[in-house]
Each structure stands twice: as C-alpha cells, then as structure tokens.
Write a protein that holds these residues in place. Structure first.
Motif, short mmCIF file in Angstrom:
data_model
loop_
_atom_site.label_atom_id
_atom_site.label_comp_id
_atom_site.label_asym_id
_atom_site.label_seq_id
_atom_site.Cartn_x
_atom_site.Cartn_y
_atom_site.Cartn_z
N TYR A 176 13.14 23.44 71.47
CA TYR A 176 13.99 23.30 72.49
C TYR A 176 15.07 24.63 72.44
O TYR A 176 14.95 25.35 71.57
N LEU A 177 15.53 24.89 73.62
CA LEU A 177 16.56 26.28 73.50
C LEU A 177 17.92 25.66 73.55
O LEU A 177 18.24 24.50 73.98
N ARG A 178 18.61 26.53 72.74
CA ARG A 178 20.03 26.31 72.57
C ARG A 178 20.84 27.63 72.91
O ARG A 178 20.57 28.66 72.33
N SER A 179 21.78 27.49 73.59
CA SER A 179 22.45 28.62 74.33
C SER A 179 23.15 29.32 72.94
O SER A 179 23.39 28.79 71.92
N TRP A 180 23.64 30.81 73.29
CA TRP A 180 24.42 31.58 72.44
C TRP A 180 25.83 30.67 72.68
O TRP A 180 26.16 30.11 73.77
N ARG A 181 26.67 31.10 71.82
CA ARG A 181 28.00 30.56 72.06
C ARG A 181 28.80 31.21 72.96
O ARG A 181 29.47 31.07 73.80
N ASN A 182 28.81 32.65 72.93
CA ASN A 182 29.07 33.54 74.25
C ASN A 182 28.21 34.96 73.92
O ASN A 182 27.44 35.07 73.17
N ALA A 183 28.45 35.76 74.84
CA ALA A 183 27.88 37.10 74.93
C ALA A 183 27.80 37.92 73.65
O ALA A 183 27.16 38.76 73.32
N ASP A 184 28.91 37.67 72.92
CA ASP A 184 29.07 38.48 71.49
C ASP A 184 28.81 37.72 70.40
O ASP A 184 28.97 38.20 69.09
N ASP A 185 28.39 36.34 70.55
CA ASP A 185 28.19 35.52 69.37
C ASP A 185 26.75 34.87 69.57
O ASP A 185 26.87 33.67 70.54
N PRO A 186 25.80 35.11 68.99
CA PRO A 186 24.54 34.44 69.14
C PRO A 186 24.49 33.09 68.32
O PRO A 186 23.53 32.29 68.38
N LEU A 262 18.73 30.20 78.58
CA LEU A 262 19.72 29.24 78.61
C LEU A 262 20.96 29.94 78.24
O LEU A 262 21.19 30.20 76.89
N ASP A 263 21.75 30.26 78.96
CA ASP A 263 22.97 30.98 79.06
C ASP A 263 24.20 30.50 78.41
O ASP A 263 24.25 28.96 78.51
N PRO A 264 25.40 30.96 78.10
CA PRO A 264 26.41 29.98 77.32
C PRO A 264 27.05 29.09 78.28
O PRO A 264 27.81 28.21 77.76
N SER A 265 26.90 29.32 79.45
CA SER A 265 27.45 28.31 80.53
C SER A 265 26.52 27.23 80.86
O SER A 265 26.96 26.26 81.77
N GLY A 266 25.56 27.13 80.18
CA GLY A 266 24.46 26.10 80.41
C GLY A 266 23.46 26.40 81.66
O GLY A 266 22.70 25.38 81.82
N THR A 267 23.25 27.30 82.17
CA THR A 267 22.67 27.97 83.13
C THR A 267 21.17 28.19 82.80
O THR A 267 21.15 29.10 82.06
N MET A 268 20.09 27.42 83.20
CA MET A 268 18.64 27.89 82.77
C MET A 268 18.17 28.90 84.09
O MET A 268 18.42 28.53 85.29
N THR A 269 17.54 30.05 83.63
CA THR A 269 17.21 31.03 84.42
C THR A 269 15.98 31.37 84.01
O THR A 269 15.60 31.77 82.75
N ARG A 270 14.78 31.55 85.04
CA ARG A 270 13.66 32.11 84.93
C ARG A 270 13.73 33.72 85.46
O ARG A 270 13.87 33.80 86.65
N HIS A 271 13.37 34.47 84.67
CA HIS A 271 13.64 35.89 84.74
C HIS A 271 11.87 36.53 84.88
O HIS A 271 11.16 36.11 84.31
N THR A 272 11.85 37.65 85.99
CA THR A 272 10.59 38.29 86.04
C THR A 272 11.16 39.68 85.97
O THR A 272 11.92 40.28 86.32
N THR A 739 30.05 22.54 63.46
CA THR A 739 30.09 22.57 65.23
C THR A 739 31.36 23.21 65.68
O THR A 739 31.60 23.34 66.83
N PHE A 740 32.23 23.28 64.96
CA PHE A 740 33.70 23.68 65.49
C PHE A 740 33.76 24.93 66.08
O PHE A 740 33.07 25.96 65.76
N ARG A 741 34.82 25.11 67.13
CA ARG A 741 34.92 26.42 67.67
C ARG A 741 36.69 26.86 67.25
O ARG A 741 37.44 26.16 67.72
N GLU A 742 36.64 27.60 66.40
CA GLU A 742 37.95 27.94 65.74
C GLU A 742 39.15 28.11 66.87
O GLU A 742 40.33 27.37 66.63
N CYS A 743 39.08 28.82 67.89
CA CYS A 743 39.97 29.03 69.08
C CYS A 743 40.28 27.72 69.49
O CYS A 743 41.55 27.30 69.98
N GLU A 744 39.33 26.79 69.86
CA GLU A 744 39.48 25.49 70.56
C GLU A 744 40.23 24.67 69.71
O GLU A 744 41.16 23.84 70.25
#
Length: 819
Positions: A176-186, A262-272, A739-744
């Motif tokens: 399955y796909l699992r999103s990155w945490r954010n654009a700077d952190d895979p 699958l981007d960090p916001s949960g959006t699934m996109t098919r790109h060409t 699973t924790f996110r330090e800032c949160e």
C-alpha cells in the motif's frame, strides 16, 4: 534476453578492476556489483536514463536519504529506502551489497538501514539493477525468473506502472502507499492508501483507522466512484481470489507515463508526464471536491458534486434533515431522518435513485447470483433492509446487495454511470414521489415530545420515589423553558426485547445513574440503554438533567441521545451504541493502548476539544459539563470521540460567567481547585478537566493515584516539572515512540498545562484551546504552576503521612461527593 544480460556483465567485468573505487560525482551504469560502493554524490542510472538512484535531501531538509527519482524531473522522488532512518548533514554514508546478499546503508562502522533477500540465491555475487520501470532489483543471473529482492515490494508514497497494490490477507504481505510526513520529511506520514475487501473491494484512504476517502465499491468493471478503465490512457490489471481482490496494478505498456501518489494531506493523485516539456499533469485526484470527503452528508444524505450551489447535500426522498438549523449552516454531518416510519408488514415499497456511488457497506448482505427482482423480494422479507441494488453493472446488472440501517457516504455520479442505481425503502405513502431526493429545506417534521408529557412522566417517577419537592422544582423549570423537546419515546416492550430482558450478558457498564445495557432494535440498530437504578439517590436528578440538556445538543463529538422510556416506575435513556466503549479502557490498558498511535490520539484530542467548544460557545445553550474525564469519552467504530454523561451538566445564561454550589459532585483528579474547594464552577472548570484528559492521553497514566519516583509529585506536577526542565517528551507514553510527531506532542503537553493552571483566570477559553491545538504557527504562553500541585512525603511505604496540597486556599466544603 538472458544471453544479452550475461554479455553485458562479462563485458563490464573484462574492463573493470576487481574492486572499483569511484570518485565523488561519478555515475554508475544501471548495475551495481558486489564490493562496489555508492557514496553521497554518486548515482545509479537506469539503462535508458529514465530513473536515477542516489542520495538526496528533500525540500529544505539537510538530512539525506537513498532514493529513486525521474532523471528528467529530479524533484519527483518515486521511492525512498531509509525513510525512517535519515542520514544527518555531517554524516558520511555509503550503499552496497553486503557479503550475505543484503542491501546496506552504513556510516563508519554502524548500519543505518538494511534489507535481506527474501529468496535464497545460488550465486555468490548477485547484482543490483535499476530498471527503466523504476524498480530496483537484486538479481541472481543463474535464475531467469523472479528477483531475490525488489523495491516494488516496498512502496512508499508513489505507485509506478507495473507496481501493484496487494491485499495481504492470504499471503501476509500487503502493499500500500503511505504518505510522507511533509515535503521536507519522507518518513511515514498519517495517511495510507490501500485495498479494502469488505463484501466488495474498494480503494480507501485512511488516517489511522479513520476512513477519509474511498474510491467506490468494485462494480465488476471498475471502482464505482472512480474513472472507468481500461481506456486509451489507463489500463489496470486486477486479480481476484475467491471473490477477494488480492492485487491491482497499472500495466507498464500504457502509451502514457503515469504514476499515482499519496501526498501528506491525504490526496491521491494520478499524474501523466508530458515528456517534451518535462512536466507532470494531474489526470485524476481524490478528493475531487467536497463530496469525496467520507460521510460528508451524514446518514441518509447524498452529495451532489454536479450542482453549482454551495449546498452540496440533499436528503433522499422521504427523509428530512435531522438538525435543520445545522443543515442551514452547511453542517450536514447529522444527516437525514425518515419523515414517516416504515411499515414492515406489507406497507413498504422502493424509490429508485439513479447514477450514484453506492453507500459504504457497513451493515450489508451480498449475493452474487440473484436478479434485481429477487433482490427486491428478499429485501421486503427483512424488516431491517433499508435499500438494495445490483452490485455489478456487468450483463446489464447482476447480483443482490442489501443495506441495513443507515446509508453512509452516497455520492451522485455523472450521467454516464446511470447503471449504478440504488432502491431505497419507503412507506407506501411516500411512493408517489417522482424522484429519490428530498430538498434539504422541505418536509421539516421532526418527531417531538412535549415537555408537559415528559414532566408528567417524571412526576410519576418522583411520586413513587417520594420526590414531590423535586417535581415542584421541575415544573417550575419546565414552565420557564416553554419549549418542546425533540425526543422519541420508545416503548418498554421494545427495550425489553432489545436487551434480552436486561440480561447480564447484555450489561456493558454501571454508573452513578445505574446499569447500562447493549441492545439490538428490530431495525438492526445497536443501542445503549441507561436504566435508572431504583436505589440511586442521584439518578432521578441526573435523568431529568440529561433529558433537559443533551436532547437539545447535537454534535459529532457528543454522544447522541436517541430517545427515552418512561413507563410506571421505569426511567431509561437510549443512546447510540459506541463499539469501542470508553477511552480509559484503551489508553490506560497496557495490552490495548498500543493500538492508539499518536495520529489517533491527536485526532481524539482534537475531537474532544471541538465537542467542548460546541458546549461552551456554539450550541444554542451554554453548557458546563462539570464531569469531563477519560471514562466519559466514548469512542465509535472509527475511534471518533464523543463526550458523554451529562447528568451533572448545568445550563448557563449567555452572559453568565460563574456559579456556585454547596453540593460538589464530580470525580477526584479532574475537579478544578476552585470547584473542589469553594464550589465555584464555570467554563474554566471544564477546561481544567480537559487539561487533565490531555495529559492522560499523552502519558497513558491516570492523574489520580500517579506516583513518580523522580519528582515525587502527581501527574500534573510531574508534567509541569518536566516542562520546566525541557524534558517534556519524557511524559509521552513509550508506545508512541515510532508514531509521534514531536511538535504536536510538545504543543499538546503545553496546552494541557495551560488548561490545568491553578487559577481559573489564567486558563484559556475553549476557542483559544482549539486554535492552539490545531496551529503550528501560534506562539503559546508559558504555563504556570498547575492546580493541586501535590508534593508527596518521602516517608517509606506504609507510613500514615498524608499528601499536602500546595494551595493558598484553605476553605473546604464538607458536602463533597465523588463519582
């Protein structure tokens, strides 16, 4: 093919030294041999220069990761090896095939990341290849089929052509796909995209265990809410085993270069890919619009994405908005309720709603061979059946799918999908309606119970229990309200049948009100029944209070009151049944707490905060709960939190800020100091309880009875001292480390400490609490000393030394009752 491959290897070996040493910046061919090392600055490029592999730093991060990207668009990363194990900026690292046929990223003498071959190799020196498909494979040249290991078996956030989604129920391997945490952190983010096999296959996006989006059930040709395939640009191969979809993949012979992310916001996109312009275009996304948000219209509502109106949701014909005032504000989560009840015995028919994404299969029955007419007849035989349809659109429609109870997550599709039709059960009186949709502003006829009836029913109870003075007070309150309650009265015989005559097997708990039973209504709906104990001194007061308060409150984070039963000396409240019971049963149980990952706990914290914000600020009435605690937070099947038990709640006037009582009732460990000591309560009393609940959710420890050997204080004091020592993460439950996110976590701890400050004026109001919890940008104040900061004696166990309360208040109230 194999001969060509061996020739390439032989040619390479003849022109290479046994141990190659490449300079930084050099580029390998598409093959990496044993004893070769790929270091930072070097890359491996596929044979036709489609993909490149090497070390990279994502976004603004200085950390490095081993990854694969498109050579023509290097910013598009398709796979990451060490996503959980970053290489720091000052750390030297290398990648190679080790002697035991493992792939290893190492630094100095330590291993940063490694994987082992899943198959046994007969060759001493297998080689690593980067294919033009983007697949990194470990190859044994003595075996012509299959790979010893391949990156396609371990997808990250991107699905390439030829890569497959897999349901691992049989094999134990799920892809399955699992999103990155954010654009700077895979590193693994909050969202997962996977196959779900429940009756019919679906492709769903989850955040934790909560469903956020779904593509639609498999209709025999494609997913019922997604794009049709195969077509000129999109060809998918699906594999079934005993009616389960075990894999799905886009074939790599498509004329277009595509990928799914699958981007960090949960959006699934098919790109060409537009190869001439080296540019990626979005071909399809989920969610496409508001209607793709799971359950956006609530039960028995349908979302219409083709309308130009901002009002997306409508009720099915024969239904009306359950909470019209919220519906008018475009809060559709409460959904729709029937205008007229069904008549199971020969008085029902069906209304057709055409061209829809079918509701989710939460409670269903499936037969793959029935005709539509047979399906209709079968549905009419079952009083719990609320709708039916052909699950498959092949051969003009086949099979029988029946839904029970409420219909969740239905969406209107384009006219091209008119074969997906659902037939919704209606009483005969509603069958003259020409279509299957009800305008959201029509037929507002909620079932009402006049307060006079409630008052007279409670009067009987009060008389039997000797509460004549109480009844006089209730009458005065009823007269002053002069309003109707929207509440259903349920017959005693129905409750007796639903609870199996209140059997001990159906009992699920006992509170100050009395026992609570699980029940199953004739419609199939599961309920929870709170039965007033005849020996309870507080129960009658709580019953009246709960009816007066919660019947007027509706929010997705408050428990839903479905009705009441008042017959003879019986007083019962009927609620929605919540499968996961109370939060304390999970968060304080060492064996069960591990299922609550940090994203799940964070969602629970936000849900509780939103529910309390509604009570304090957004509801028609200003409500002080007075008994907010972990055991009064119930969890549904999706772990959505719902605040419960309003027996102690009080209604405040709009401009009222404070009240006082001589009868202090509540739970030790959650009471604010001003309430426990002086009997004063306000919205700030609830906020103190919320702060305790937050710290308990984060730590997995109860405030009351907590003992810490280092600080010798209670949980609140321990959290505050850790905060002052800049060690607040030590408070976090150990099972959250992965699973924790330090800032949160830090932000939630800080907000919890702000909520439990000793003085009420120092605590934030709920609107500010919700804002602070949900915003990374907000600068939060430093918390002051918490209330009941208890410094325990250092006396040995068994001594009679009592804890001392560090407080300037010394007045106490003797009439203190704990619950």
């Amino acid at each position: 093919m194999a001969l060509c491959f061996f020739s390439r290897i032989l040619c390479f070996l003849l022109h290479s030294a046994p141990f190659l040493s490449l300079t930084v910046g050099a580029v390998y061919d598409h093959i990496l041999f044993p004893n070769q090392t790929l270091v930072i600055g070097q890359t491996l490029v596929s044979q036709n220069h489609v993909f490149e592999m090497g070390f990279f730093s994502p976004g603004k991060s200085s950390n490095r990761f081993l990854g694969i990207w498109y050579k023509s668009t290097p910013d598009v990363v398709a796979w990451v090896a060490n996503r959980n194990h970053p290489i720091t900026a000052h750390q030297a690292a290398s990648f190679m095939i080790s002697g035991n046929r493992s792939l290893v990223i190492s630094s100095a003498k330590s291993i940063i990341w490694s994987v082992n071959s899943s198959r046994t190799s007969t060759n001493i020196n297998p080689v690593l290849q980067l294919l033009d498909s983007g697949n990194l494979v470990l190859v044994d040249n003595m075996v012509e089929e299959g790979y010893l290991w391949q990156s396609f078996d371990y997808p990250t956030d991107t699905c390439l052509q030829g890569m497959q989604f897999t349901d691992g129920a049989d094999s134990g391997v799920e892809k399955y796909l699992r999103s990155w945490r954010n654009a700077d952190d895979p590193s693994p983010g909050d969202y997962i995209l996977r196959i779900e096999n429940k009756g019919l296959p679906d492709l769903v996006t989850l955040r934790g265990t909560t469903k956020r989006y779904r593509l639609g059930k498999w209709n025999g040709l494609f997913f019922g809410g997604g794009p049709r395939f195969p077509n000129a640009m999109y060809n998918v191969l699906v594999v079934f085993k005993q009616d389960r979809m075990i894999s799905a993949k886009e074939l790599d012979d498509s004329p277009a270069v595509t990928r799914i992310t699958l981007d960090p916001s949960g959006t699934m996109t098919r790109h060409t890919l537009n190869a001439q312009r080296h540019k990626w275009n979005r071909a399809f996304t989920v969610p496409q619009d508001t209607c793709d948000e799971y359950g956006i219209c609530g039960p028995n509502g349908i979302c219409k994405s083709r309308t130009n109106s901002p009002i997306r949701c409508q009720c099915f014909k024969g239904f009306a908005p359950k909470f019209q005032s919220y519906w008018d504000l475009q809060d559709w989560s409460g959904g729709c309720t029937r205008i007229k009840p069904l008549n199971c015995y020969g008085g029902d028919g069906f209304v057709k709603v055409g061209g829809v994404k079918y509701p989710d299969m939460l409670s269903f029955w499936l037969n793959r061979n029935m005709s539509l007419s047979e399906c209709k007849a079968e549905c009419l035989k079952n009083c719990s059946c609320t709708a039916y349809a052909n699950p498959f659109i092949t051969n003009g429609g086949s099979g029988c799918l029946m839904w029970f109870n409420e219909l969740i997550d239905t969406k209107e599709l384009s006219a091209a999908d008119s074969k997906q039709n659902i037939y919704i059960r209606m009483p005969v009186s509603e069958l003259d309606l020409s279509t299957g949709l009800e305008d959201e502003k029509e037929n507002k006829r909620p079932m009402k119970l006049i307060l006079i009836s409630m008052a007279s029913g409670v009067f009987i109870s009060a008389f039997i229990n000797g509460g004549i003075l109480f009844m006089a007070r209730l009458k005065r309150q009823v007269k002053s309200k002069n309003e109707d309650l929207e509440l259903t009265v349920i017959k005693m015989e129905t409750i007796v049948q639903a609870t199996n005559n209140f059997s001990t097997e159906n009992m699920i708990g006992v509170g100050g009100f009395g026992p609570v039973y699980k029940g199953n209504m004739p419609s199939g709906e599961e309920i929870a029944v709170k039965r007033l104990s005849r020996s309870s001194h507080q129960g009658l007061e709580e019953f009246r209070n709960e009816v007066m308060v919660i019947a007027k409150l509706q929010h997705k984070n408050l428990v839903k009151l479905l009705g009441c039963c008042i017959e003879e000396d019986e007083r019962m409240l009927i609620y929605e049944y919540l499968e996961n019971k109370s939060l304390d049963l999970l968060v304080f149980d060492d064996g069960r707490k591990t299922v609550l990952t940090w994203p799940m706990r964070y969602d629970i914290i936000m849900g509780i905060a939103r529910g309390l914000l509604y009570l304090h600020h957004d509801s028609r009435l200003k409500i002080i709960h007075r008994d907010l605690k972990t055991s009064n937070i119930l969890l549904d099947r999706h772990l959505t939190p719902k605040i419960s038990d309003f027996g102690l709640a009080r209604i405040f006037e709009e401009d009222q800020a404070l009240a006082r009582t001589k009868r202090v009732i509540g739970t030790f460990g959650y009471m604010a100091p001003e309430y426990a000591i002086d009997g004063k309560y306000s919205v700030k009393s609830d906020i103190f309880g919320l702060g305790v609940v937050l710290l308990e959710i984060i730590s997995g420890k109860k405030n009351r009875g907590y003992e810490d050997t280092n600080h010798n204080v209670n949980l609140l004091g321990h959290a505050w001292l850790l905060w002052k020592e800049n060690k607040c993460l030590e408070l976090m439950d150990g099972c959250l480390r992965k699973t924790f996110r330090e800032c949160e976590v830090k932000r939630c701890i800080q907000v919890g400490l702000l909520c439990v400050q000793k003085y009420a004026d120092d605590r934030p109001i709920m609107s500010l609490v919700v804002s602070m919890l949900g915003s990374n940008a907000a600068v939060l104040p430093e918390p002051k000393e918490p209330g009941f900061f208890i410094q325990r004696s250092s006396s040995p166990p068994g001594s009679s030394t009592s804890p001392s309360f560090k407080s300037e208040n010394t007045i106490t109230i003797t009439d203190l009752e704990a619950r």
